[in-house]
Design a protein around this motif. Structure first.
Motif, PDB file in Angstrom:
ATOM      1  N   ASP A  40       3.678  -2.951  -0.628  1.00  0.00           N
ATOM      2  CA  ASP A  40       3.580  -3.842  -1.786  1.00  0.00           C
ATOM      3  C   ASP A  40       4.562  -3.433  -2.883  1.00  0.00           C
ATOM      4  N   LYS A  41       5.483  -2.525  -2.517  1.00  0.00           N
ATOM      5  CA  LYS A  41       6.558  -2.052  -3.402  1.00  0.00           C
ATOM      6  C   LYS A  41       6.043  -1.175  -4.539  1.00  0.00           C
ATOM      7  N   GLU A  42       4.821  -0.682  -4.388  1.00  0.00           N
ATOM      8  CA  GLU A  42       4.251   0.251  -5.355  1.00  0.00           C
ATOM      9  C   GLU A  42       3.658   1.440  -4.594  1.00  0.00           C
ATOM     10  N   PHE A  43       3.718   2.609  -5.208  1.00  0.00           N
ATOM     11  CA  PHE A  43       3.168   3.809  -4.585  1.00  0.00           C
ATOM     12  C   PHE A  43       2.379   4.549  -5.657  1.00  0.00           C
ATOM     13  N   SER A  44       1.063   4.284  -5.682  1.00  0.00           N
ATOM     14  CA  SER A  44       0.211   4.819  -6.740  1.00  0.00           C
ATOM     15  C   SER A  44      -0.063   6.309  -6.562  1.00  0.00           C
TER      16      SER A  44
END
Length: 251
Positions: A137-141
């Protein structure tokens, strides 16, 4: 799915499928479809799906690309078995169950390590696959980083290799974000759609084009490598166009 998603999915599913093992260390022969009746948590494929569920839980949401990846994974794994539909349903149920809690995550990792302890390359590819899911999702929390790092440690992945994989994905998505986006008009052209098409028609056209240009399908038809590479690039273009239109429409 993005280009890197397709490539990682194809590679890792081929690798785990080439030498599937159960807890009895029995190999699955891909030249002959076997019937599997046991507990999927005693099987490499089931353990992979369970870890996918843990990574998905860390994110807490499922985007369309992630849903496509999960669908592809269930279909690909189950296709190696005589009772494919039964296995697919069991994998879906396993995924849903394992997404509820992190409590048994390390136990799952230990079982997977036991089956792959003599194959570091496979474990590294599994880690790459899971990170691919986390970044999709193009995010890396921070939570995703913590969970994937715990999995990496339990699978005895070298720290340098884990950090290299993260850096690779970060660089890819950073470059993608900086690249010039295609125009909205061009996006509709790529999807062979019209600007006044409703959402259902748009989605139908998208799925039809994905099926037409999916590299796995092209490869299965015996196409040459250059044709497969072109299909992969085309699929990336199709996905980027669809995401752009969805964002513009707010869907």
């Amino acid at each position: 799915m993005e280009l890197i998603v397709i490539l990682v999915v194809v590679v890792i599913l081929y690798l785990i499928g080439k030498n599937y093992k159960t807890e009895e260390f029995k190999n699955i022969n891909l030249k002959r479809k076997d019937r599997f009746e046991g507990d999927l948590l005693n099987h490499e494929a089931g353990l992979l799906v369970a870890l996918m569920a843990k990574v998905a839980k860390a994110d807490g949401k499922v985007c369309e690309l992630e849903a496509e990846l999960l669908k592809h994974t269930f279909t690909d794994i189950s296709s190696h078995f005589e009772n494919s539909e039964e296995i697919k349903e069991k994998l879906k149920a396993l995924y849903t169950k394992e997404k509820q809690s992190f409590d048994n995550m390390i136990i799952i990792c230990e079982k997977l390590y036991s089956l792959t302890k003599n194959d570091y390359t496979k474990r590294a590819k599994i880690m790459e696959y899971l990170l691919n899911l986390a970044f999709i999702d193009k995010e890396f929390s921070k939570t995703e980083k913590m969970i994937t790092e715990d999995i990496s440690n339990a699978l005895k992945i070298k720290k340098d290799d884990f950090e290299r994989l993260i850096a690779t994905f970060e660089a890819f998505y950073s470059q993608q974000a900086a690249s010039k986006a295609i125009s909205l008009e061009k996006a509709y052209e790529i999807l062979e759609s019209k600007i006044d098409d409703d959402n259902a028609t748009l989605k139908k056209n998208y799925r039809s084009l994905v099926k037409k240009h999916h590299p796995d399908i092209i490869s299965g038809q015996g196409a040459a490598q250059n044709i497969i590479d072109e299909a992969t690039k085309k699929l990336q273009e199709i996905n980027e166009a669809y995401e752009m239109i969805k964002k513009d429409r707010g869907i």
